[in-house]
Design an enzyme around this catalytic site. Structure first.
Site, PDB file in Angstrom:
ATOM      1  N   TYR A 183      38.533 -61.477 -62.636  1.00 50.02           N
ATOM      2  CA  TYR A 183      38.857 -60.960 -61.301  1.00 50.02           C
ATOM      3  C   TYR A 183      37.622 -60.317 -60.684  1.00 50.02           C
ATOM      4  O   TYR A 183      36.903 -59.580 -61.363  1.00 50.02           O
ATOM      5  CB  TYR A 183      39.966 -59.899 -61.390  1.00 50.02           C
ATOM      6  CG  TYR A 183      41.249 -60.376 -60.765  1.00 50.02           C
ATOM      7  CD1 TYR A 183      41.281 -60.760 -59.436  1.00 50.02           C
ATOM      8  CD2 TYR A 183      42.422 -60.450 -61.498  1.00 50.02           C
ATOM      9  CE1 TYR A 183      42.455 -61.206 -58.852  1.00 50.02           C
ATOM     10  CE2 TYR A 183      43.603 -60.899 -60.919  1.00 50.02           C
ATOM     11  CZ  TYR A 183      43.613 -61.272 -59.602  1.00 50.02           C
ATOM     12  OH  TYR A 183      44.766 -61.718 -59.028  1.00 50.02           O
TER      13      TYR A 183
ATOM     14  N   GLU B 238      37.487 -58.979 -57.012  1.00 47.92           N
ATOM     15  CA  GLU B 238      37.740 -58.637 -55.607  1.00 47.92           C
ATOM     16  C   GLU B 238      36.560 -57.865 -55.020  1.00 47.92           C
ATOM     17  O   GLU B 238      36.022 -56.945 -55.654  1.00 47.92           O
ATOM     18  CB  GLU B 238      39.031 -57.824 -55.492  1.00 47.92           C
ATOM     19  CG  GLU B 238      40.243 -58.735 -55.553  1.00 47.92           C
ATOM     20  CD  GLU B 238      41.557 -57.998 -55.682  1.00 47.92           C
ATOM     21  OE1 GLU B 238      41.543 -56.803 -55.985  1.00 47.92           O
ATOM     22  OE2 GLU B 238      42.592 -58.643 -55.485  1.00 47.92           O
TER      23      GLU B 238
ATOM     24  N   ASP C  44      34.432 -76.761 -37.099  1.00 50.45           N
ATOM     25  CA  ASP C  44      35.030 -77.051 -38.411  1.00 50.45           C
ATOM     26  C   ASP C  44      34.448 -78.388 -38.862  1.00 50.45           C
ATOM     27  O   ASP C  44      34.828 -79.445 -38.350  1.00 50.45           O
ATOM     28  CB  ASP C  44      36.553 -77.116 -38.251  1.00 50.45           C
ATOM     29  CG  ASP C  44      37.259 -77.496 -39.543  1.00 50.45           C
ATOM     30  OD1 ASP C  44      36.593 -77.961 -40.486  1.00 50.45           O
ATOM     31  OD2 ASP C  44      38.491 -77.333 -39.602  1.00 50.45           O
TER      32      ASP C  44
ATOM     33  N   THR D 212      35.385 -77.256 -45.697  1.00 48.71           N
ATOM     34  CA  THR D 212      35.811 -77.363 -47.081  1.00 48.71           C
ATOM     35  C   THR D 212      34.594 -77.816 -47.874  1.00 48.71           C
ATOM     36  O   THR D 212      33.586 -78.247 -47.312  1.00 48.71           O
ATOM     37  CB  THR D 212      36.959 -78.378 -47.253  1.00 48.71           C
ATOM     38  OG1 THR D 212      36.573 -79.600 -46.625  1.00 48.71           O
ATOM     39  CG2 THR D 212      38.244 -77.864 -46.650  1.00 48.71           C
TER      40      THR D 212
ATOM     41  N   LYS E  98      34.953 -82.577 -49.628  1.00 51.27           N
ATOM     42  CA  LYS E  98      35.049 -83.893 -48.975  1.00 51.27           C
ATOM     43  C   LYS E  98      33.689 -84.578 -49.104  1.00 51.27           C
ATOM     44  O   LYS E  98      33.253 -84.827 -50.221  1.00 51.27           O
ATOM     45  CB  LYS E  98      35.515 -83.719 -47.526  1.00 51.27           C
ATOM     46  CG  LYS E  98      36.929 -83.095 -47.446  1.00 51.27           C
ATOM     47  CD  LYS E  98      37.482 -83.055 -46.040  1.00 51.27           C
ATOM     48  CE  LYS E  98      38.912 -82.591 -45.987  1.00 51.27           C
ATOM     49  NZ  LYS E  98      39.063 -81.127 -45.855  1.00 51.27           N
TER      50      LYS E  98
ATOM     51  N   ARG F 256      37.483 -78.179 -54.922  1.00 57.26           N
ATOM     52  CA  ARG F 256      38.387 -77.772 -53.842  1.00 57.26           C
ATOM     53  C   ARG F 256      38.059 -76.335 -53.471  1.00 57.26           C
ATOM     54  O   ARG F 256      38.215 -75.437 -54.297  1.00 57.26           O
ATOM     55  CB  ARG F 256      39.851 -77.810 -54.305  1.00 57.26           C
ATOM     56  CG  ARG F 256      40.297 -79.096 -54.950  1.00 57.26           C
ATOM     57  CD  ARG F 256      40.199 -80.244 -54.011  1.00 57.26           C
ATOM     58  NE  ARG F 256      41.176 -80.174 -52.981  1.00 57.26           N
ATOM     59  CZ  ARG F 256      41.979 -81.190 -52.652  1.00 57.26           C
ATOM     60  NH1 ARG F 256      41.920 -82.330 -53.306  1.00 57.26           N
ATOM     61  NH2 ARG F 256      42.826 -81.078 -51.661  1.00 57.26           N
TER      62      ARG F 256
HETATM   63  N1  DSN Z   1      44.003 -82.852 -45.663  1.00 53.91           N
HETATM   64  C1  DSN Z   1      42.736 -82.963 -45.003  1.00 53.91           C
HETATM   65  C2  DSN Z   1      42.416 -84.359 -44.638  1.00 53.91           C
HETATM   66  O1  DSN Z   1      42.843 -85.261 -45.343  1.00 53.91           O
HETATM   67  O2  DSN Z   1      41.720 -84.593 -43.652  1.00 53.91           O
HETATM   68  C3  DSN Z   1      42.650 -82.060 -43.832  1.00 53.91           C
HETATM   69  O3  DSN Z   1      43.097 -80.808 -44.145  1.00 53.91           O
END
Ligand code: DSN
Length: 419
Positions: A55, A57, A201, A227, A230, A236
């Site tokens: 942990y 925080e 974003d 994120t 991707k 993740r």
């Molecule tokens: N779930 C993501 C996507 O597939 O684009 C977006 O949050």
């Protein structure tokens, strides 16, 4: 990891067996979900490490728990690498994923009921950019811009007119189904004109931005969220980046505003992924993602597929299947049976509902990680055409699946089990 794996097989053979099944599935199929990838074995090792026990925080140097001798330097490295890679003054690497990262932007800059402007979901935007079913559309007053009917490109004129009329306090650019480059400078200009915070974003395109295959929003945006799993090819997770002037507000919004302890195993894996993304070969990877998407788009167009906006500038292709006489969902399901994995998706101005829409969405980050190039994209387009032209033909599906399995053997994917 072998030691860990043996323990899992002994303790819980059910879960071990299911993970093995998924490892084989990921090896034997053509994965075209635009938001997915294969992380490296180094990223897998960090994600599966005992950092999950700890942990922490707070932030490096200011924690609410002791024993941070190794966690602080891990988070410091992740933050520094994010700053170096994206050229930002401040980075927060703690958001659990994209939606909490975006919520932190609301908490940092808005009060409930304030106006936010984002791209409408059916035009390619994201739920957290103010769509009605999201908390961001329920707790804020959301106005939405879209794409032009004639060319499916972002309607910058509509966006400007709407901003002038509605005076949003926050403007989002970015989304989940945008196949073309975004001109962040226009958003910045409009945000300045109406006194809004401009948030970009870049979840889908972060790896392309890092690799120089898409213009960066950093010179233009007040905040950049992404994120990490991707095109950036990490675990993740998510990051929120900004100029120093907003650092305190953004940090306070992530913790203690929205979250508790950061997921340290994820932070370490983000650091590893950012190191990988700063290597010269990641630039080649990012450019090859785009080259593959363009090759796949051209091969699909040749076969009569109707691509939203007529093609792609990035990793993503959106297809309206109306002219093929099949809807998105049955097409996606037939392709999945054949070993090609993608998702059904609405297309701009879709008369159908999101759970049974007119289109499919696909992308090239995963196949590019496997080393596939333009000739394989031609082959994938041919398989897609055969299956979509005969979605009920089980013999064809089996035949295509066997051919795909054979191709996949020549392009091993990290962390999977080639069978
Ligand atoms: N779930 C993501 C996507 O597939 O684009 C977006 O949050």
């Amino acid at each position: 990891m072998d030691k860990y794996w043996a323990a899992l097989e002994q303790t819980d053979p059910d879960i071990a067996g299911l993970i093995t099944g998924e490892a084989k599935r990921q090896a034997q199929t053509i994965r075209l979900i635009a938001s997915e990838n294969y992380v490296s074995e180094a990223v897998l090792a960090a994600t599966g490490s005992l950092l999950t026990n700890k942990y922490s925080e707070g932030y490096s140097g200011k924690r609410y728990y002791e024993g941070q001798q190794f966690i602080d330097p891990i988070e410091d490295l992740a933050v520094q690498r994010a700053k170096d890679l994206f050229g930002v003054e401040h980075a927060n690497v703690q958001p659990y994923s994209g939606s909490p990262g975006n919520l932190a932007v609301y908490l940092a800059f808005l009060e409930p009921g304030d106006t936010v402007m984002g791209m409408a979901l059916p035009s390619g935007g994201h739920l957290t950019h103010g769509w009605s079913v999201s908390a961001t559309g329920r707790w804020f007053r959301a106005v939405q811009y879209g794409v032009r009917r004639d060319n499916h490109l972002i309607d910058y004129d509509e966006m400007r007119d709407l901003a002038i009329k509605e005076k949003p306090k926050l403007i989002w650019a970015g989304g989940t189904a945008i196949p073309r480059q975004i001109d962040f400078s226009i958003f910045a200009e409009v945000a300045r004109e109406v006194g809004a915070v401009f948030a970009a974003d870049i979840a889908h395109i972060a790896g392309l931005v890092a690799g120089g295959a898409h213009p960066s929003p950093v010179p233009h945006a007040d905040v950049v969220t992404t994120t990490t799993h991707k095109t950036l090819r990490g675990p993740r997770g998510a990051m929120a980046m900004c100029r120093t002037e907003h650092a305190k507000a953004l940090n306070f919004a992530v913790f203690p505003g929205l979250q508790g302890g950061p997921h340290n195993h994820t932070t370490a894996a983000i650091a590893v992924a950012l190191k990988e993304a700063s290597q010269p070969d990641f630039k080649d990877y990012a450019h090859q993602i785009v080259a593959n998407a363009k090759a796949l788009a051209a091969a699909l167009t040749e076969r009569g597929f109707d691509l939203v906006s007529g093609g792609t500038d990035n990793h993503l292709i959106l297809i309206d299947l109306t002219n093929k006489g099949v809807f998105g969902k049955p097409a996606a399901k037939a392709l999945d049976r054949a070993g090609i994995e993608l998702n059904y998706n609405t297309v701009p101005f879709d008369p159908r509902k999101p759970f049974d829409p007119s289109g499919i969405r696909l992308g090239t980050p995963s196949v590019t990680t496997r080393g596939m190039k333009e000739p394989e994209m031609e082959q994938i387009a041919e398989w897609m055409d055969r299956v979509i032209s005969n979605p009920e033909d089980d013999d064809l599906t089996k035949k295509v699946s066997a051919e795909i399995h054979e191709l996949c053997r020549s392009f091993p994917a990290p962390g999977t089990i080639t069978g």
